[in-house]
Design an enzyme around this catalytic site. Structure first.
Site, short mmCIF file in Angstrom:
data_model
loop_
_atom_site.label_atom_id
_atom_site.label_comp_id
_atom_site.label_asym_id
_atom_site.label_seq_id
_atom_site.Cartn_x
_atom_site.Cartn_y
_atom_site.Cartn_z
NE ARG A 1 -9.44 11.16 8.19
CZ ARG A 1 -8.58 10.33 7.61
NH1 ARG A 1 -8.98 9.11 7.24
NH2 ARG A 1 -7.34 10.67 7.38
CE LYS B 1 -8.50 2.48 3.13
NZ LYS B 1 -8.65 3.81 2.62
CB SER C 1 -7.98 5.65 7.02
OG SER C 1 -8.30 5.58 5.67
CG ASP D 1 -11.41 4.08 5.59
OD1 ASP D 1 -10.92 4.99 6.27
OD2 ASP D 1 -11.19 3.94 4.38
CG HIS E 1 -1.83 1.17 1.27
ND1 HIS E 1 -3.05 1.15 0.63
CD2 HIS E 1 -1.73 2.39 1.83
CE1 HIS E 1 -3.65 2.30 0.80
NE2 HIS E 1 -2.88 3.08 1.52
N1 URA Z 1 -5.16 6.82 2.28
C1 URA Z 1 -6.19 6.24 2.96
O1 URA Z 1 -6.67 5.16 2.61
N2 URA Z 1 -6.66 6.87 4.05
C2 URA Z 1 -6.17 8.04 4.50
O2 URA Z 1 -6.63 8.54 5.51
C3 URA Z 1 -5.12 8.65 3.78
C4 URA Z 1 -4.62 7.99 2.67
#
Ligand code: URA
Length: 433
Positions: free
Chosen positions: A168, A187, A183, A161, A82
């Site tokens: 947000r 995931k 966040s 999220d 990621h």
């Molecule tokens: N990427 C994400 O998935 N969440 C965030 O809060 C910032 C970047």
């Protein structure tokens, strides 16, 4: 328990208990807590932070808000990667096929563009016919048969999220370490891989602008991963200039294919090999040095390019575009950005490159907007390069002529030229494991 008291506690820098955090996430999912109360809590978290334990509790509550992908039918060790988001960051298109070509299955769920940063799914969908939405069974079948599938993330993974991110985004509470860490990791944990490699971007094009904040974010995410029983490593990598020269969806796919042919830009090639090496290392494929040499070999032998072509075919796309990127449609209009003085490119403001590319048509204004897959920017000069007055610094591409004029002033201000050559910066600042 009352949401008012929880907001008050965090406003006064208190530490929330697991029961309080579960109450917030459960209430959010059942629509029992108003968005304005969630917003107030998010702002209090943004200003006063969270302890490592609160952040881990928040992450796990978000994981439990939805389903967790069961990848156990794939018997080998699965590694996910990621990136926290950058400009010109097409490394997944290179690292995923390298790793898969070496026998480590890649079952990857990726996202679309976010703010000024691009998304792997948008890039892949620029290949005609390519699908990214699959049922769970289709996804598993593709990974088993091809060794790789890059799919859009299911809405059922960490749905809390999705709700929190939307709030947000609208309330200036994105740039908070506990909120970004929870966040991202909710995931990644829900996506089911055994090991997670995190590419934490640092610099003017990243959510984290300083090395110290980036290290703190990386350490927080690695600790959460370990708490959830995953092997996790984070690389802190530079985002003070775009990666490679191409920004925009099909332009980035073309550059990724060139890199997989061994003729890509040095920064992109080096970082992709390093990320792939760490993924292989996490999967237990040998020493880090051994994994580096395997990754290099997969790239320079053309095996990784063949794996990408195989993945594109399996996902319904036309792999002729991967073998011959000249087939990609080009935009009708283009315009150069020229140096208004001679000098070294001293600084590049990455967020402005991302913004300009989005205006040209490569990004979305809102979730429903269409993307111009061929739109974007090709850089001709990057930080440290010398430009004579009137030299081309970059060329913009768009199917809408008006958008070129709109993006022009932004791009002109994205380059800072100076008589002094700037000091060179590392591509990788630190590894957190
Ligand atoms: N990427 C994400 O998935 N969440 C965030 O809060 C910032 C970047």
């Amino acid at each position: 328990m009352h949401m008012y008291d929880i907001i008050q506690k965090k406003k006064e820098k208190g530490v929330l208990s697991k029961a309080e955090i579960d109450f917030v996430i459960n209430g959010l999912m059942r629509d029992e807590i108003a968005d304005y109360q969630i917003s107030a809590l998010l702002m209090a978290i943004c200003l006063n932070g969270m302890t490592a334990e609160e952040t881990a509790d928040l992450t796990l509550a978000m994981v439990q808000s939805g389903s967790v992908a069961d990848l156990s039918p794939i018997s080998e060790i699965k590694v996910d990667k990621h990136s926290t988001g950058g400009v010109g960051d097409k490394t997944t298109l290179i690292t995923a096929p390298i790793v898969a070509s070496l026998g480590v299955p890649v079952a990857k769920m990726a996202g679309r563009g976010l703010g000024h940063t691009g998304g792997t799914i948008d890039k892949l969908e620029s290949v005609p016919g390519l699908r990214t939405q699959f049922s769970y069974n289709e996804f598993l079948k593709l990974v088993k048969e091809t060794g790789i599938c890059v799919a859009s993330q299911y809405g059922s993974l960490a749905p809390a999220d999705k709700k929190i991110y939307a709030i947000r985004d609208a309330t200036a509470t994105v740039d908070s370490i506990p909120l970004i860490a929870s966040s991202v990791m909710s995931k990644k944990i829900a996506a089911g891989a055994d090991c997670i490699l995190l590419d934490v971007k640092t610099g003017n094009g990243a959510f984290m602008k300083t090395i110290d904040d980036s290290i703190c974010l990386a350490q927080t995410m690695v600790d959460i991963g370990k708490k959830a029983g995953k092997k996790a490593i984070a690389l802190i990598t530079d985002m003070n200039k775009p990666l490679g020269f191409a920004i925009g969806n099909s332009l980035e796919v073309i550059e990724a294919c060139e890199t997989l042919k061994g003729i890509g830009p040095k920064d992109l090639t080096d970082l992709s090999i390093e990320l792939a090496a760490y993924m292989l290392f996490l999967a237990g494929k040998g020493s880090l040095e051994g994994c580096r040499s395997m990754a290099r070999d997969a790239l320079y032998s053309g095996r990784a390019l063949s794996k990408l072509a195989q993945m594109v075919d399996a996902q319904g796309g036309d792999s002729a575009y991967i073998k011959n990127p000249k087939l990609f449609k080009t935009t009708q209009f283009s315009m150069p950005i020229r140096a208004n003085q001679s000098g070294y490119v001293h600084e590049m403001d990455c967020s402005l490159f991302g913004r300009a590319s989005s205006i040209l048509g490569a990004g979305r204004d809102n979730l429903e907007s269409d993307i111009d897959y061929a739109a974007g920017i090709i850089l001709h000069k990057k930080t440290g390069d010398y430009a004579n007055e009137k030299d081309t610094l970059a060329v913009m591409y768009s199917s809408d002529e008006k958008k070129l004029l709109e993006a022009k002033s932004i791009l002109e201000s994205a380059f800072a030229l100076s008589p002094q050559k700037p000091p060179s910066t590392p591509l990788i600042y630190k590894v957190i494991s």
